[in-house]
Scaffold this motif. Structure first.
Motif, PDB file in Angstrom:
ATOM      1  N   ARG A 103       0.826  -1.206   0.000  1.00  0.00           N
ATOM      2  CA  ARG A 103       0.000   0.000   0.000  1.00  0.00           C
ATOM      3  C   ARG A 103       0.867   1.266   0.000  1.00  0.00           C
ATOM      4  O   ARG A 103       0.571   2.243  -0.685  1.00  0.00           O
ATOM      5  N   PHE A 104       1.941   1.215   0.768  1.00  0.00           N
ATOM      6  CA  PHE A 104       2.848   2.362   0.811  1.00  0.00           C
ATOM      7  C   PHE A 104       3.489   2.616  -0.551  1.00  0.00           C
ATOM      8  O   PHE A 104       3.549   3.756  -1.025  1.00  0.00           O
ATOM      9  N   LYS A 105       3.953   1.539  -1.198  1.00  0.00           N
ATOM     10  CA  LYS A 105       4.579   1.697  -2.512  1.00  0.00           C
ATOM     11  C   LYS A 105       3.577   2.203  -3.534  1.00  0.00           C
ATOM     12  O   LYS A 105       3.906   3.024  -4.393  1.00  0.00           O
ATOM     13  N   ARG A 106       2.340   1.714  -3.460  1.00  0.00           N
ATOM     14  CA  ARG A 106       1.315   2.177  -4.393  1.00  0.00           C
ATOM     15  C   ARG A 106       1.023   3.654  -4.179  1.00  0.00           C
ATOM     16  O   ARG A 106       0.855   4.421  -5.127  1.00  0.00           O
ATOM     17  N   GLY A 107       0.965   4.049  -2.902  1.00  0.00           N
ATOM     18  CA  GLY A 107       0.723   5.464  -2.609  1.00  0.00           C
ATOM     19  C   GLY A 107       1.848   6.356  -3.114  1.00  0.00           C
ATOM     20  O   GLY A 107       1.602   7.448  -3.631  1.00  0.00           O
ATOM     21  N   MET A 108       3.087   5.892  -2.946  1.00  0.00           N
ATOM     22  CA  MET A 108       4.223   6.678  -3.443  1.00  0.00           C
ATOM     23  C   MET A 108       4.180   6.811  -4.961  1.00  0.00           C
ATOM     24  O   MET A 108       4.482   7.869  -5.519  1.00  0.00           O
ATOM     25  N   CYS A 109       3.795   5.732  -5.640  1.00  0.00           N
ATOM     26  CA  CYS A 109       3.704   5.788  -7.105  1.00  0.00           C
ATOM     27  C   CYS A 109       2.630   6.772  -7.535  1.00  0.00           C
ATOM     28  O   CYS A 109       2.829   7.570  -8.462  1.00  0.00           O
ATOM     29  N   LEU A 110       1.472   6.737  -6.853  1.00  0.00           N
ATOM     30  CA  LEU A 110       0.386   7.675  -7.204  1.00  0.00           C
ATOM     31  C   LEU A 110       0.798   9.114  -6.912  1.00  0.00           C
ATOM     32  O   LEU A 110       0.462  10.033  -7.682  1.00  0.00           O
ATOM     33  N   LYS A 111       1.528   9.320  -5.824  1.00  0.00           N
ATOM     34  CA  LYS A 111       2.001  10.675  -5.530  1.00  0.00           C
ATOM     35  C   LYS A 111       2.968  11.164  -6.606  1.00  0.00           C
ATOM     36  O   LYS A 111       2.967  12.336  -6.989  1.00  0.00           O
ATOM     37  N   THR A 112       3.799  10.250  -7.090  1.00  0.00           N
ATOM     38  CA  THR A 112       4.737  10.624  -8.146  1.00  0.00           C
ATOM     39  C   THR A 112       3.992  11.014  -9.422  1.00  0.00           C
ATOM     40  O   THR A 112       4.331  11.998 -10.095  1.00  0.00           O
ATOM     41  N   VAL A 113       2.958  10.239  -9.772  1.00  0.00           N
ATOM     42  CA  VAL A 113       2.158  10.565 -10.961  1.00  0.00           C
ATOM     43  C   VAL A 113       1.451  11.900 -10.767  1.00  0.00           C
ATOM     44  O   VAL A 113       1.403  12.736 -11.678  1.00  0.00           O
ATOM     45  N   ASP A 114       0.886  12.108  -9.555  1.00  0.00           N
ATOM     46  CA  ASP A 114       0.224  13.398  -9.283  1.00  0.00           C
ATOM     47  C   ASP A 114       1.198  14.560  -9.396  1.00  0.00           C
ATOM     48  O   ASP A 114       0.846  15.647  -9.900  1.00  0.00           O
ATOM     49  N   SER A 115       2.426  14.320  -8.926  1.00  0.00           N
ATOM     50  CA  SER A 115       3.416  15.404  -9.004  1.00  0.00           C
ATOM     51  C   SER A 115       3.780  15.720 -10.459  1.00  0.00           C
ATOM     52  O   SER A 115       4.080  16.872 -10.796  1.00  0.00           O
ATOM     53  N   CYS A 116       3.735  14.706 -11.330  1.00  0.00           N
ATOM     54  CA  CYS A 116       3.997  14.958 -12.756  1.00  0.00           C
ATOM     55  C   CYS A 116       2.943  15.887 -13.337  1.00  0.00           C
ATOM     56  O   CYS A 116       3.258  16.842 -14.080  1.00  0.00           O
TER      57      CYS A 116
END
Length: 280
Positions: A5-18
């Protein structure tokens, strides 16, 4: 589940930051031409594609490493593993996993920060532990059988010694009778001597049989005691090995190292993004 869940959240945050970077750096004009919009979308697609692909690859490699650990431990304990690939697309099972993750996340949020304790991963060597438990149970069963056999042999040896004592007492009694009747008639003496000789012969035969049986029982007793000590030693070794297996699991340490590497990768991505923003 928390790690995933943590890794998925980090990936989504990275996409949002893009997307947020695109808004902050490119969307500064009131109107844009079609070519400008296409260029922005192409750039955003390239960045998001790269991020998602990198995360999917890392997730795949992480799962491969975890499965490799499980397979290595199973191979060490000669366990046969079976997988059903169709279950990976079973919607009912996937919904159950999602519900489990949701319940775990909800229960973890209810705990206070002061009382929060990091969960320990369950040992990955359940197959080996089960095998050791079966071995210990088998050795304990053999130990009980040997103890029962030892008690039986000891009882037989005691009975043989009692029989020997009785026969020796009978011989002494006959010898006393023989001494008391020396003055009787020759016929009585002859008959008595014959009886004594017959009894003595029978006694000697019985005594020899008893001695041989006693020797066999003593040897069997020694062998049984050796077997008992051997089984007890095997039982002790198996129990120590089981305890060692439970104390030497490295699953938590491996997952922590993987998490550290992932954090370093995220930091590196952030530095690269910052550098990319500086160049824009």
């Amino acid at each position: 589940m928390r790690f995933a869940r943590f890794k998925r959240g980090m990936c989504l945050k990275t996409v949002d930051s893009c997307f947020q970077d695109l808004k902050d750096s490119r969307l500064v004009e009131e109107t844009f031409t079609v070519d400008e919009v296409i260029d922005m979308l192409d750039g955003l697609q390239s960045v998001v594609h790269s991020e998602v692909e990198s995360e999917l690859i890392n997730t795949t490699y992480t799962n491969v490493l975890l499965l490799r650990q499980l397979f290595s431990q199973a191979e060490k304990w000669y366990l046969k593993l079976q997988t059903d690939v169709s279950d990976l697309e079973n919607r009912e099972l996937l919904d159950q996993v999602a519900e489990f993750e949701k319940s775990e996340y909800t229960s973890s949020n209810k705990k206070s920060t002061a009382d929060h304790i990091k969960p320990k991963l369950a040992p990955l060597n359940e197959g080996g532990s089960e095998l050791l438990n079966k071995t210990v149970a088998h050795l304990q069963e053999e130990n009980e059988k040997l103890k029962t056999r030892l008690r039986t042999i000891e009882t037989q040896a005691t009975a043989a010694l009692d029989e020997k004592s009785k026969l020796e007492k009978s011989l002494r009694d006959l010898q006393m009778i023989q001494g008391d009747q020396k003055n009787n008639a020759n016929q009585d003496i002859t008959e008595l001597e014959n009886k004594v000789a017959a009894l003595k012969s029978q006694f000697e035969k019985t005594l020899n049989d008893t001695a041989a049986n006693q020797k066999f029982l003593e040897e069997d007793l020694v062998t049984t005691k050796h077997d008992l000590l051997k089984v007890q030693d095997q039982l002790s070794t198996a129990e120590k090995e089981l305890e060692k297996k439970f104390q030497q699991t490295a699953a938590y340490r491996n997952m922590k190292e993987i998490l550290t590497k992932k954090n370093e990768q995220i930091k590196d991505l952030r530095r690269r993004l910052s550098k990319y923003e500086s160049e824009d």
